[in-house]
Design a protein around this motif. Structure first.
Motif, PDB file in Angstrom:
ATOM      1  N   ALA A 150      38.096  44.741  48.601  1.00 17.45           N
ATOM      2  CA  ALA A 150      37.106  44.507  47.585  1.00 17.45           C
ATOM      3  C   ALA A 150      37.158  43.214  46.785  1.00 17.45           C
ATOM      4  O   ALA A 150      35.981  42.987  46.371  1.00 17.45           O
ATOM      5  CB  ALA A 150      37.668  45.638  46.583  1.00 17.45           C
ATOM      6  N   ALA A 151      38.275  42.684  46.667  1.00 14.92           N
ATOM      7  CA  ALA A 151      38.270  41.245  46.194  1.00 14.92           C
ATOM      8  C   ALA A 151      37.370  40.231  46.973  1.00 14.92           C
ATOM      9  O   ALA A 151      37.004  39.511  46.475  1.00 14.92           O
ATOM     10  CB  ALA A 151      39.880  40.641  45.864  1.00 14.92           C
ATOM     11  N   GLU A 152      37.509  40.600  48.229  1.00 20.82           N
ATOM     12  CA  GLU A 152      36.740  39.501  49.056  1.00 20.82           C
ATOM     13  C   GLU A 152      35.201  39.460  48.845  1.00 20.82           C
ATOM     14  O   GLU A 152      34.602  38.473  48.867  1.00 20.82           O
ATOM     15  CB  GLU A 152      37.135  39.826  50.552  1.00 20.82           C
ATOM     16  CG  GLU A 152      38.447  39.374  50.990  1.00 20.82           C
ATOM     17  CD  GLU A 152      38.776  39.697  52.431  1.00 20.82           C
ATOM     18  OE1 GLU A 152      38.115  40.780  52.942  1.00 20.82           O
ATOM     19  OE2 GLU A 152      39.869  39.256  52.816  1.00 20.82           O
ATOM     20  N   LYS A 153      34.762  40.772  48.437  1.00 19.08           N
ATOM     21  CA  LYS A 153      33.476  40.876  48.058  1.00 19.08           C
ATOM     22  C   LYS A 153      33.027  40.420  46.578  1.00 19.08           C
ATOM     23  O   LYS A 153      32.020  39.912  46.277  1.00 19.08           O
ATOM     24  CB  LYS A 153      33.066  42.371  48.393  1.00 19.08           C
ATOM     25  CG  LYS A 153      32.969  42.601  49.947  1.00 19.08           C
ATOM     26  CD  LYS A 153      32.282  43.987  50.348  1.00 19.08           C
ATOM     27  CE  LYS A 153      32.189  44.422  51.592  1.00 19.08           C
ATOM     28  NZ  LYS A 153      31.707  45.616  51.938  1.00 19.08           N
ATOM     29  N   ASP A 154      34.117  41.008  45.805  1.00 14.92           N
ATOM     30  CA  ASP A 154      33.959  40.643  44.284  1.00 14.92           C
ATOM     31  C   ASP A 154      35.204  39.915  43.795  1.00 14.92           C
ATOM     32  O   ASP A 154      36.066  40.482  43.504  1.00 14.92           O
ATOM     33  CB  ASP A 154      33.605  41.885  43.725  1.00 14.92           C
ATOM     34  CG  ASP A 154      33.460  41.752  42.045  1.00 14.92           C
ATOM     35  OD1 ASP A 154      33.523  40.426  41.695  1.00 14.92           O
ATOM     36  OD2 ASP A 154      33.026  42.607  41.360  1.00 14.92           O
ATOM     37  N   PRO A 155      35.201  38.746  43.769  1.00 12.76           N
ATOM     38  CA  PRO A 155      36.524  37.870  43.288  1.00 12.76           C
ATOM     39  C   PRO A 155      36.860  38.239  41.948  1.00 12.76           C
ATOM     40  O   PRO A 155      38.030  37.931  41.901  1.00 12.76           O
ATOM     41  CB  PRO A 155      35.857  36.457  43.417  1.00 12.76           C
ATOM     42  CG  PRO A 155      34.606  36.391  44.314  1.00 12.76           C
ATOM     43  CD  PRO A 155      34.075  37.896  44.188  1.00 12.76           C
ATOM     44  N   SER A 156      36.015  38.827  40.957  1.00  9.53           N
ATOM     45  CA  SER A 156      36.683  39.187  39.719  1.00  9.53           C
ATOM     46  C   SER A 156      37.705  40.369  39.923  1.00  9.53           C
ATOM     47  O   SER A 156      38.553  40.408  39.051  1.00  9.53           O
ATOM     48  CB  SER A 156      35.339  39.607  38.963  1.00  9.53           C
ATOM     49  OG  SER A 156      34.790  40.879  39.285  1.00  9.53           O
ATOM     50  N   LEU A 157      37.662  40.923  41.059  1.00 10.71           N
ATOM     51  CA  LEU A 157      38.831  41.935  41.107  1.00 10.71           C
ATOM     52  C   LEU A 157      40.239  41.446  41.453  1.00 10.71           C
ATOM     53  O   LEU A 157      41.143  42.069  41.523  1.00 10.71           O
ATOM     54  CB  LEU A 157      38.289  42.872  42.406  1.00 10.71           C
ATOM     55  CG  LEU A 157      37.599  44.201  41.982  1.00 10.71           C
ATOM     56  CD1 LEU A 157      37.001  44.779  43.308  1.00 10.71           C
ATOM     57  CD2 LEU A 157      38.563  45.301  41.495  1.00 10.71           C
TER      58      LEU A 157
END
Length: 378
Positions: free
Chosen positions: A120-127
């Motif tokens: 998930a963080a790879e797609k959305d760094p805010s995670l």
């Protein structure tokens, strides 16, 4: 990676020391912060099940959707372990983590949550700022980590039975030589009895021995069987051996029976069965499926009793004894003695366990002893 300092509560459970804290996804994403010690049944290493990428992706999709609305929710803690100590400040209730010195942490429980968070963080760094509760066990050697994995995954939720068998077998092999943690009584009984370890030795031999009819047909724990050659899984084979062969009622289960002797007897037994009931070009015979396995393991006490009286377990002797038993079967059970009965889609395919027991009982009743000679020749 810079040293982390996280608020933490120190928890003592007997000899086990845990730090209950939290980590951010960016911490988990640091190089060599954690590792997953996946079970390799061939090498006898590791303990974790194979990662299910589809399951991790489903979690990642949920996190991505929930994070946008600030409603992503993942309260269950991850269980990490290290065989080293972590500096703990009692006054400030904080723990310092230098992964270069103590890492990588072993993931005892939570590999799918970690993978889902990372995806998930790879797609959305805010995670990267998303926090996950973590329990970190310190000063915990690899054997204890393996045991704790088994405890967590069998007392709280199920782990694949084949992986459980592998871990119990390894603990049985280690118990007399290395210190192991206190196990739940029902697991300890499995370890002490040693049935899983003995059954696994037999299964591994039958699956690896080129002259064995079961060669390459047993899907071991964590094997993906991409070629599709397996006809049965390790879990079913080990369970069948424990239920019918490695029991006091079976003549080949006494203390005088070493694993090597049992391997040879079972190999000869199945060679005789295969030679009589499987046509050379039949790759899908039900003999090598659950019904065939249970049928002939269930009948094995009567057959092995006659072989033990003869002191002869050679393949040709087993074959001769089986032929004689087949001739003495009642008419309603005579079909079991033909390869056609065991062809895929034929009678054997549709039998339930109650019917299998009736056929096995009929075969046991039809057994008659006959002269033989000593030997375990392969």
């Amino acid at each position: 990676m810079a040293e982390l300092e996280r608020p933490a509560a120190r928890i003592r459970q007997g000899n086990l020391v845990l730090y209950a804290t939290s980590l951010k996804v960016r911490d988990l994403r640091q190089p060599n912060f954690y590792k997953i010690d996946t079970l390799d049944s061939d090498e006898g290493t590791g303990y974790q099940r194979i990662l299910n990428e589809a399951r991790a992706k489903r979690l990642a999709d949920y996190l991505l959707d929930g994070h946008k609305a600030l409603e992503a929710f993942l309260p269950t803690s991850i269980f990490l372990a290290t065989d080293k100590l972590l500096p703990f400040e009692a006054e400030s209730n904080s723990v310092r983590i230098d992964s270069e010195k103590v890492g990588p942490f072993n993931v005892v429980d939570g590999q799918h949550r970690i993978r889902g968070l990372v995806l998930a963080a790879e797609k959305d760094p805010s995670l990267d700022e998303f926090e996950i509760p973590v329990n970190i066990a310190v000063n915990l050697d690899p054997i204890s980590q393996m045991a704790h994995f088994l405890i967590v995954n069998t007392t709280q939720r199920s782990v694949d039975r084949a992986i459980e068998q592998q871990i119990v077998a390894r603990l049985t092999d280690l118990i007399e030589f290395q210190k192991t943690p206190v196990l739940p009584k029902w697991i300890q009984r499995q370890v002490d009895k040693g049935e899983d370890a003995r059954a696994l030795q037999i299964v591994q031999f039958l699956n690896a021995e080129k002259e064995s009819p079961w060669f390459g047909k047993i899907r071991m724990a964590n094997d993906d069987d991409t070629a599709g050659d397996a006809t049965i899984n390790q879990k079913s084979f080990v369970t069948s051996l424990k239920k019918y062969v490695l029991t006091p009622s079976n003549p080949v289960s006494g203390e005088q029976w070493t694993a090597d002797r049992q391997k040879k007897v079972l190999a000869n037994y199945w060679r005789a069965i295969s030679g009589l009931l499987v046509e050379s070009d039949d790759e899908t015979s039900v003999i090598f499926k659950t019904n065939g396995l249970h049928m002939f393991h269930s009948a094995s006490p009567a057959i092995f009793l006659h072989l033990a009286n003869l002191k002869d377990f050679k393949t040709e002797t087993v074959s001769k004894l089986l032929k004689q038993a087949f001739e003495n079967l009642p008419v309603e059970y005579i079909g079991v003695s033909t390869p056609a009965f065991w062809k895929r889609g034929s009678t054997a395919s549709g039998l339930n366990q109650a019917a299998i027991r009736k056929y096995a009982t009929a075969l046991s009743t039809a057994m008659h002893s006959q002269p033989g000679s000593d030997g375990f020749s392969m």
